[in-house]
Write a protein that holds these residues in place. Sequence first.
Motif, PDB file in Angstrom:
ATOM      1  N   VAL A 120      -2.225  -3.323   1.739  1.00  0.00           N
ATOM      2  CA  VAL A 120      -2.198  -4.392   3.069  1.00  0.00           C
ATOM      3  C   VAL A 120      -3.007  -3.684   4.218  1.00  0.00           C
ATOM      4  O   VAL A 120      -3.228  -2.422   4.591  1.00  0.00           O
ATOM      5  N   GLY A 121      -4.047  -4.914   4.854  1.00  0.00           N
ATOM      6  CA  GLY A 121      -4.859  -4.220   5.888  1.00  0.00           C
ATOM      7  C   GLY A 121      -5.601  -5.411   6.138  1.00  0.00           C
ATOM      8  O   GLY A 121      -5.422  -6.345   5.817  1.00  0.00           O
ATOM      9  N   PRO A 122      -6.703  -5.082   6.877  1.00  0.00           N
ATOM     10  CA  PRO A 122      -7.026  -4.005   7.533  1.00  0.00           C
ATOM     11  C   PRO A 122      -6.005  -4.038   9.096  1.00  0.00           C
ATOM     12  O   PRO A 122      -6.066  -4.915   9.590  1.00  0.00           O
ATOM     13  N   PHE A 172      -3.370  -8.989   1.754  1.00  0.00           N
ATOM     14  CA  PHE A 172      -2.817  -8.268   0.435  1.00  0.00           C
ATOM     15  C   PHE A 172      -3.802  -8.139  -0.504  1.00  0.00           C
ATOM     16  O   PHE A 172      -4.510  -8.982  -1.002  1.00  0.00           O
ATOM     17  N   GLN A 173      -3.833  -7.009  -1.153  1.00  0.00           N
ATOM     18  CA  GLN A 173      -4.754  -6.888  -2.308  1.00  0.00           C
ATOM     19  C   GLN A 173      -3.838  -5.772  -3.353  1.00  0.00           C
ATOM     20  O   GLN A 173      -2.901  -5.136  -2.932  1.00  0.00           O
ATOM     21  N   LYS A 174      -4.269  -6.198  -4.870  1.00  0.00           N
ATOM     22  CA  LYS A 174      -3.279  -5.617  -5.770  1.00  0.00           C
ATOM     23  C   LYS A 174      -4.570  -4.559  -6.554  1.00  0.00           C
ATOM     24  O   LYS A 174      -5.626  -5.314  -6.886  1.00  0.00           O
ATOM     25  N   GLU A 175      -4.173  -3.377  -6.959  1.00  0.00           N
ATOM     26  CA  GLU A 175      -5.175  -2.656  -7.641  1.00  0.00           C
ATOM     27  C   GLU A 175      -4.286  -1.755  -8.738  1.00  0.00           C
ATOM     28  O   GLU A 175      -3.194  -1.583  -8.330  1.00  0.00           O
ATOM     29  N   LYS A 176      -5.107  -1.488  -9.809  1.00  0.00           N
ATOM     30  CA  LYS A 176      -4.539  -0.928 -10.854  1.00  0.00           C
ATOM     31  C   LYS A 176      -5.098   0.531 -10.722  1.00  0.00           C
ATOM     32  O   LYS A 176      -6.391   0.870 -10.822  1.00  0.00           O
ATOM     33  N   ARG A 177      -4.214   1.512 -10.609  1.00  0.00           N
ATOM     34  CA  ARG A 177      -4.617   3.094 -10.596  1.00  0.00           C
ATOM     35  C   ARG A 177      -3.946   3.850 -11.571  1.00  0.00           C
ATOM     36  O   ARG A 177      -2.835   3.960 -11.538  1.00  0.00           O
ATOM     37  N   ARG A 178      -4.928   4.316 -12.603  1.00  0.00           N
ATOM     38  CA  ARG A 178      -4.133   5.138 -13.535  1.00  0.00           C
ATOM     39  C   ARG A 178      -3.145   4.402 -14.441  1.00  0.00           C
ATOM     40  O   ARG A 178      -2.001   4.663 -14.725  1.00  0.00           O
ATOM     41  N   LYS A 181      -5.087   4.904   4.342  1.00  0.00           N
ATOM     42  CA  LYS A 181      -6.473   5.410   4.071  1.00  0.00           C
ATOM     43  C   LYS A 181      -7.293   4.206   4.557  1.00  0.00           C
ATOM     44  O   LYS A 181      -7.346   3.082   4.409  1.00  0.00           O
ATOM     45  N   GLU A 182      -8.360   4.562   5.494  1.00  0.00           N
ATOM     46  CA  GLU A 182      -9.491   3.916   6.105  1.00  0.00           C
ATOM     47  C   GLU A 182      -8.959   2.324   6.298  1.00  0.00           C
ATOM     48  O   GLU A 182      -9.463   1.624   5.927  1.00  0.00           O
ATOM     49  N   GLU A 183      -7.854   2.353   7.157  1.00  0.00           N
ATOM     50  CA  GLU A 183      -7.540   1.028   7.760  1.00  0.00           C
ATOM     51  C   GLU A 183      -6.519   0.229   6.978  1.00  0.00           C
ATOM     52  O   GLU A 183      -6.140  -0.691   7.239  1.00  0.00           O
ATOM     53  N   TRP A 184      -6.352   0.720   5.664  1.00  0.00           N
ATOM     54  CA  TRP A 184      -5.532   0.222   4.734  1.00  0.00           C
ATOM     55  C   TRP A 184      -4.137   1.022   4.458  1.00  0.00           C
ATOM     56  O   TRP A 184      -4.220   2.257   4.299  1.00  0.00           O
ATOM     57  N   MET A 185      -2.921   0.311   4.131  1.00  0.00           N
ATOM     58  CA  MET A 185      -1.847   1.089   4.015  1.00  0.00           C
ATOM     59  C   MET A 185      -1.712   0.737   2.437  1.00  0.00           C
ATOM     60  O   MET A 185      -1.845  -0.488   1.932  1.00  0.00           O
ATOM     61  N   GLU A 186      -1.439   1.703   1.534  1.00  0.00           N
ATOM     62  CA  GLU A 186      -1.366   1.653   0.242  1.00  0.00           C
ATOM     63  C   GLU A 186       0.118   1.874  -0.207  1.00  0.00           C
ATOM     64  O   GLU A 186       0.553   3.027   0.488  1.00  0.00           O
ATOM     65  N   PHE A 187       0.776   0.992  -1.039  1.00  0.00           N
ATOM     66  CA  PHE A 187       2.091   1.236  -1.448  1.00  0.00           C
ATOM     67  C   PHE A 187       2.321   1.398  -2.867  1.00  0.00           C
ATOM     68  O   PHE A 187       1.684   0.512  -3.549  1.00  0.00           O
TER      69      PHE A 187
END
Length: 113
Positions: free
Chosen positions: A55-57, A42-48, A83-89
């Motif tokens: 979650v991936g790859p 798992f990874q967390k990112e902030k977008r806007r 996108k690119e082997e990763w699922m974004e939720f």
Amino acid sequence: MSRGTKLTLDLGASWNEGWSMEEEKSSQPITLLDPFAHSLVFQKEKRRGKVVTLVGPFSLSDADAQKTLSSLKKSLACGGAYKEEWMEFQGEISSKVREQLEKLGFKFKNPKS
């Protein structure tokens, strides 16, 4: 510059002087794995200003990945993308995503904390 006129720039090189387009070098082909053979993280990112859970790859075909993503989005009632082997939720929902993916047979690299 008035409306309707186009600005053209010539940089001095032409394609006839030996220039050629280089083809993109493709990366290694993806080996497709069964769900139990994955080790997801798992990874967390902030977008806007909003949190996105990644979650991936994944090593799935595009059709299988889209099918899995669609079922996860319905069960979690959230938006997402593949996108690119990763699922974004959308949102911080890593525990819910982990539960749903474990039901589908996927394994994770990090033990449940």
